[in-house]
Motif scaffolding. Structure first.
Motif, PDB file in Angstrom:
ATOM      1  N   GLY A  78       0.784  -1.228   0.000  1.00 42.16           N
ATOM      2  CA  GLY A  78       0.000   0.000   0.000  1.00 42.16           C
ATOM      3  C   GLY A  78       0.816   1.278   0.000  1.00 42.16           C
ATOM      4  N   LEU A  79       2.144   1.143   0.029  1.00 42.24           N
ATOM      5  CA  LEU A  79       3.021   2.316   0.090  1.00 42.24           C
ATOM      6  C   LEU A  79       3.554   2.689  -1.287  1.00 42.24           C
ATOM      7  CD1 LEU A  79       5.221   1.360   3.185  1.00 42.24           C
ATOM      8  CD2 LEU A  79       3.359   3.041   3.147  1.00 42.24           C
ATOM      9  N   VAL A  80       3.782   3.973  -1.474  1.00 39.26           N
ATOM     10  CA  VAL A  80       4.534   4.480  -2.625  1.00 39.26           C
ATOM     11  C   VAL A  80       5.644   5.368  -2.076  1.00 39.26           C
ATOM     12  CG1 VAL A  80       4.509   5.869  -4.729  1.00 39.26           C
ATOM     13  CG2 VAL A  80       2.540   4.418  -4.174  1.00 39.26           C
ATOM     14  N   ILE A  81       6.888   4.997  -2.333  1.00 41.48           N
ATOM     15  CA  ILE A  81       8.021   5.773  -1.841  1.00 41.48           C
ATOM     16  C   ILE A  81       8.482   6.735  -2.930  1.00 41.48           C
ATOM     17  CG2 ILE A  81      10.331   5.691  -0.856  1.00 41.48           C
ATOM     18  CD1 ILE A  81       8.082   4.348   0.823  1.00 41.48           C
ATOM     19  N   ALA A 102       0.044   9.200  -5.390  1.00 36.96           N
ATOM     20  CA  ALA A 102       0.791  10.141  -4.568  1.00 36.96           C
ATOM     21  C   ALA A 102       1.702   9.374  -3.617  1.00 36.96           C
ATOM     22  CB  ALA A 102      -0.160  11.030  -3.776  1.00 36.96           C
ATOM     23  N   PRO A 103       2.919   9.854  -3.380  1.00 36.60           N
ATOM     24  CA  PRO A 103       3.822   9.148  -2.463  1.00 36.60           C
ATOM     25  C   PRO A 103       3.282   9.111  -1.045  1.00 36.60           C
ATOM     26  CG  PRO A 103       5.029  10.740  -3.815  1.00 36.60           C
ATOM     27  CD  PRO A 103       3.562  11.011  -4.011  1.00 36.60           C
ATOM     28  N   SER A 104       3.640   8.049  -0.341  1.00 30.27           N
ATOM     29  CA  SER A 104       3.306   7.919   1.075  1.00 30.27           C
ATOM     30  C   SER A 104       4.378   8.576   1.935  1.00 30.27           C
ATOM     31  CB  SER A 104       3.201   6.437   1.453  1.00 30.27           C
ATOM     32  OG  SER A 104       2.400   5.725   0.551  1.00 30.27           O
ATOM     33  N   SER A 148      12.002  20.756  -4.457  1.00 31.03           N
ATOM     34  CA  SER A 148      10.799  21.134  -3.709  1.00 31.03           C
ATOM     35  C   SER A 148       9.610  20.395  -4.312  1.00 31.03           C
ATOM     36  CB  SER A 148      10.577  22.645  -3.761  1.00 31.03           C
ATOM     37  OG  SER A 148      11.666  23.348  -3.197  1.00 31.03           O
ATOM     38  N   PRO A 149       9.484  19.122  -4.029  1.00 33.22           N
ATOM     39  CA  PRO A 149       8.411  18.344  -4.655  1.00 33.22           C
ATOM     40  C   PRO A 149       7.026  18.773  -4.180  1.00 33.22           C
ATOM     41  CG  PRO A 149       9.477  17.070  -2.936  1.00 33.22           C
ATOM     42  CD  PRO A 149      10.293  18.314  -3.096  1.00 33.22           C
ATOM     43  N   ASP A 150       6.079  18.741  -5.093  1.00 39.00           N
ATOM     44  CA  ASP A 150       4.701  19.101  -4.774  1.00 39.00           C
ATOM     45  C   ASP A 150       3.981  17.847  -4.283  1.00 39.00           C
ATOM     46  OD1 ASP A 150       2.255  20.314  -4.529  1.00 39.00           O
ATOM     47  OD2 ASP A 150       1.814  20.327  -6.681  1.00 39.00           O
ATOM     48  N   VAL A 151       4.234  17.493  -3.031  1.00 42.80           N
ATOM     49  CA  VAL A 151       3.626  16.298  -2.446  1.00 42.80           C
ATOM     50  C   VAL A 151       3.062  16.663  -1.077  1.00 42.80           C
ATOM     51  CG1 VAL A 151       5.124  14.673  -3.672  1.00 42.80           C
ATOM     52  CG2 VAL A 151       5.841  15.577  -1.442  1.00 42.80           C
ATOM     53  N   ALA A 152       2.059  15.903  -0.667  1.00 39.38           N
ATOM     54  CA  ALA A 152       1.417  16.164   0.620  1.00 39.38           C
ATOM     55  C   ALA A 152       1.958  15.277   1.726  1.00 39.38           C
ATOM     56  CB  ALA A 152      -0.092  15.964   0.491  1.00 39.38           C
ATOM     57  N   CYS A 153       2.800  14.315   1.379  1.00 39.71           N
ATOM     58  CA  CYS A 153       3.290  13.342   2.353  1.00 39.71           C
ATOM     59  C   CYS A 153       4.490  13.893   3.123  1.00 39.71           C
ATOM     60  CB  CYS A 153       3.695  12.058   1.627  1.00 39.71           C
ATOM     61  SG  CYS A 153       5.114  12.282   0.535  1.00 39.71           S
ATOM     62  N   PRO A 154       4.896  13.247   4.200  1.00 46.46           N
ATOM     63  CA  PRO A 154       6.118  13.639   4.905  1.00 46.46           C
ATOM     64  C   PRO A 154       7.337  13.546   3.996  1.00 46.46           C
ATOM     65  CG  PRO A 154       4.813  12.144   6.247  1.00 46.46           C
ATOM     66  CD  PRO A 154       4.195  12.140   4.890  1.00 46.46           C
ATOM     67  N   GLN A 155       8.263  14.507   4.169  1.00 47.97           N
ATOM     68  CA  GLN A 155       9.477  14.542   3.363  1.00 47.97           C
ATOM     69  C   GLN A 155      10.698  14.358   4.256  1.00 47.97           C
ATOM     70  OE1 GLN A 155       9.635  17.812   0.461  1.00 47.97           O
ATOM     71  NE2 GLN A 155       7.435  18.151   0.794  1.00 47.97           N
ATOM     72  N   MET A 156      11.686  13.632   3.738  1.00 45.25           N
ATOM     73  CA  MET A 156      12.955  13.432   4.426  1.00 45.25           C
ATOM     74  C   MET A 156      14.071  13.882   3.492  1.00 45.25           C
ATOM     75  SD  MET A 156      12.398   9.688   6.172  1.00 45.25           S
ATOM     76  CE  MET A 156      11.057   9.407   7.337  1.00 45.25           C
ATOM     77  N   PHE A 157      14.884  14.812   3.968  1.00 41.67           N
ATOM     78  CA  PHE A 157      15.917  15.425   3.142  1.00 41.67           C
ATOM     79  C   PHE A 157      17.276  14.818   3.488  1.00 41.67           C
ATOM     80  CE2 PHE A 157      12.497  18.418   3.982  1.00 41.67           C
ATOM     81  CZ  PHE A 157      12.144  18.832   2.705  1.00 41.67           C
ATOM     82  N   LEU A 158      17.991  14.369   2.473  1.00 43.24           N
ATOM     83  CA  LEU A 158      19.321  13.811   2.703  1.00 43.24           C
ATOM     84  C   LEU A 158      20.322  14.461   1.766  1.00 43.24           C
ATOM     85  CD1 LEU A 158      19.869  10.545   0.786  1.00 43.24           C
ATOM     86  CD2 LEU A 158      17.536  11.386   0.992  1.00 43.24           C
ATOM     87  N   GLY A 159      21.563  14.495   2.238  1.00 45.80           N
ATOM     88  CA  GLY A 159      22.634  15.073   1.438  1.00 45.80           C
ATOM     89  C   GLY A 159      23.960  14.870   2.133  1.00 45.80           C
ATOM     90  N   SER A 160      24.984  15.527   1.626  1.00 45.86           N
ATOM     91  CA  SER A 160      26.315  15.287   2.170  1.00 45.86           C
ATOM     92  C   SER A 160      27.256  16.405   1.776  1.00 45.86           C
ATOM     93  CB  SER A 160      26.863  13.950   1.636  1.00 45.86           C
ATOM     94  OG  SER A 160      26.957  13.985   0.220  1.00 45.86           O
ATOM     95  N   ASP A 161      28.383  16.425   2.459  1.00 39.81           N
ATOM     96  CA  ASP A 161      29.491  17.315   2.129  1.00 39.81           C
ATOM     97  C   ASP A 161      30.768  16.606   2.530  1.00 39.81           C
ATOM     98  OD1 ASP A 161      31.256  19.367   1.614  1.00 39.81           O
ATOM     99  OD2 ASP A 161      30.714  20.535   3.391  1.00 39.81           O
ATOM    100  N   GLY A 162      31.385  15.872   1.595  1.00 40.99           N
ATOM    101  CA  GLY A 162      32.606  15.144   1.907  1.00 40.99           C
ATOM    102  C   GLY A 162      32.354  14.049   2.924  1.00 40.99           C
ATOM    103  N   TRP A 163      33.070  14.128   4.052  1.00 39.26           N
ATOM    104  CA  TRP A 163      32.912  13.128   5.115  1.00 39.26           C
ATOM    105  C   TRP A 163      31.593  13.289   5.869  1.00 39.26           C
ATOM    106  CZ3 TRP A 163      36.131   9.168   5.201  1.00 39.26           C
ATOM    107  CH2 TRP A 163      37.447   9.319   4.748  1.00 39.26           C
ATOM    108  N   MET A 164      30.890  14.408   5.682  1.00 37.07           N
ATOM    109  CA  MET A 164      29.690  14.703   6.457  1.00 37.07           C
ATOM    110  C   MET A 164      28.440  14.133   5.785  1.00 37.07           C
ATOM    111  SD  MET A 164      30.967  16.393   8.985  1.00 37.07           S
ATOM    112  CE  MET A 164      29.422  16.888   9.752  1.00 37.07           C
TER     113      MET A 164
END
Length: 511
Positions: A32-35, A102-104, A113-129
């Motif tokens: 039932g999920l859409v990621i 629609a994503p879950s 900046s996605p146009d979605v109503a579901c919870p968003q989780m932001f990931l990224g990096s900078d070198g070792w971080m």
């Protein structure tokens, strides 16, 4: 259905960490999920691409429906290759069009900046971080260091799992904000020096190319200018159950050599000398001097045996209930050697007891299980019918294991989730089957330590660095100094072993 053909293995892994687990409920929830996976042009940087690659490799192994949300022409082109990657991992996966479902939950890389109503989780990096947030985009760097990018994908995948199954993971919460340095693992640290240029590996052997080894190879293959010699060692082939958490493996790789899979990813390093050893590490130890060893093995007994082979130094990695991590060891120093960490502290069941119990053969441990484990004798049809009867499961799904050694039956039918799936999860199997993001994180940390050790030539002040991806980050990241076995039971406290080690590595006189 869009669930992967190796869903039983994924269900087995999930059952180890979810309370009140029921296979049908788990399957129904996943279907039932859409990621959603959203990204823009800024995520097409070197680090952003690495995060997206590993995120897809993790998500596609568990979730049957994915929706890509690219922003910009270059991002749309990248989305097509990521879709192909997802399908190569799970040929039954549904790539959902944004206008259809629609994503879950939505993972966001770069500054999208996605146009979605579901919870968003932001990931990224900078070198070792490695960076993660549930509040705002964190961006992706464009350095040549992909360690933070890979770790960020693992942290995001763990938070996605926690968000979906939070009621079944006791005490688990979703992280609000994470900034985690893979350079020193210290909470609150912003240590982020440039990646050493032209790092030279001094004849390092990577022992084990399973789930952790896959994570290590994923990271090592992305270190530019890597030089020196690396030996990759594993005598096994990839089976379908491995796909649940081997981040490099695709469905087409089933039946192929683990060494060949690793080679395919590592040969992009033009100045890199790669030695392939498609057999057990014990065979290698008889013909090579294992001075520098990176360990991604499964058992405590193997780790102790590696230490008994007296390498100059070892870097170990592991996953277990409650944590994952890496450790550094010499043999004649003041801190714990590798064997010290794995000495039993109480009564520990031996392998034949574990396998006999799992197969319902407790009363036949001495006359059937132990002799077959010792000789490697194949399982015949008669014994398979007996096992099926004792486990109260139909024999048909077990018949493909006829002719294989008893240990292979245990690994495939029990650890691989066949019996678990046949019983609908009503007979929980107590085995160590980590989630894919846990194994990948341990592998990335192992590769990071190999590279740092090659650049700095000295071990860190700590012995172990460990964390729990099913709990809040990074407060549970711990580095500690481990003392030698206080009961003086270890081989590193034996005079004969110490003399042999020191004789092997005594300084060469200058001329």
């Amino acid at each position: 259905m869009a669930l992967a053909s190796y869903f039983g293995r994924a269900a087995t892994a999930a059952s180890q960490v979810l309370q009140g687990f029921q296979t049908k409920d788990f399957e129904q929830l996943l279907n039932g999920l859409v990621i959603g996976i959203a990204f823009d042009e800024t995520a097409c940087s070197s680090e952003g691409r690495a995060s997206l690659d590993l995120a897809v490799r993790l998500v596609a192994r568990l979730y049957p429906n994915i929706c890509f949300l690219p922003e910009g022409d270059e991002a749309k082109k990248l989305a097509r290759s990521l879709s192909a990657l997802a399908r190569s991992i799970n040929g039954q996966i549904d790539i959902v069009r944004p206008r259809v479902g629609a994503p879950s939950q939505c993972l966001v890389v770069g500054l999208a900046s996605p146009d979605v109503a579901c919870p968003q989780m932001f990931l990224g990096s900078d070198g070792w971080m490695a960076k993660f947030s549930t509040e705002q985009p964190v961006g992706s760097g464009n350095s040549s260091n992909m360690f933070g990018a890979g770790a960020a994908a693992c942290i995001a995948a763990s938070n996605l799992f926690r968000a979906i199954f939070n009621e079944q993971i006791g005490g688990a919460t979703v992280d609000r904000s994470v900034s985690f340095s893979l350079f020193d693992y210290a909470p609150g640290s912003d240590a982020n020096p440039p990646l050493e240029a032209n790092t030279i590996l001094d004849a390092v052997f990577l022992l084990g190319l399973g789930a952790i080894g896959n994570g290590a190879v994923w990271a090592l293959a992305r270190v530019p200018g890597l030089q020196g010699q690396l030996g990759i060692v594993d005598g096994e082939e990839i089976d379908q159950g491995n796909l649940q958490r081997y981040v490099l493996a695709l469905e087409k790789d089933v039946g192929g050599s683990k060494v060949k899979l690793a080679r395919r990813h590592l040969t992009s390093q033009a100045r890199f000398s790669l030695e392939e050893h498609p057999y057990k590490w014990q065979t290698l130890a008889g013909s090579h001097s294992l001075q520098h060893v990176a360990i991604a093995l499964d058992t405590a007994s193997d780790r102790i045996a590696v230490q008994a082979a007296l390498p100059r130094w070892t870097i170990n990695s592991w996953t277990q209930r409650g944590d994952l991590g890496v450790s550094h060891h010499r043999f004649d120093g003041e801190l714990a050697c590798l064997a010290c960490l794995y000495l039993p502290t109480g009564s520990v069941p031996d392998e034949d007891q574990v396998i006999a119990q799992a197969l319902g053969l407790e009363d036949r441990k001495m006359d059937i299980v132990r002799p077959m484990l010792h000789s490697g004798a194949p399982v015949n049809v008669e014994l398979m019918h007996e096992i099926a009867s004792r486990l109260t499961v139909p024999v048909g799904p077990l018949l493909p294991f006829v002719g294989q050694p008893l240990r292979s039956l245990y690994q495939g039918a029990i650890c691989g989730g066949v019996v678990f799936e046949l019983t609908g999860g009503n007979k929980p199997v107590r085995v160590e089957v980590p989630m894919a993001f846990q194994s990948a994180m341990a592998g990335i940390m192992l590769a990071a330590e190999v590279v740092k050790r090659a650049a700095r030539r000295d071990a860190p002040r700590w012995t172990t660095a460990k964390l729990n991806l099913l709990r809040k980050m990074p407060s549970d990241v711990i580095t500690e100094r481990r003392a030698k076995d206080r009961l003086e039971r270890c081989i590193c406290q034996d005079a004969d072993y110490l003399d042999a080690y020191r004789a092997r590595y005594k300084p060469v006189a200058s001329h």
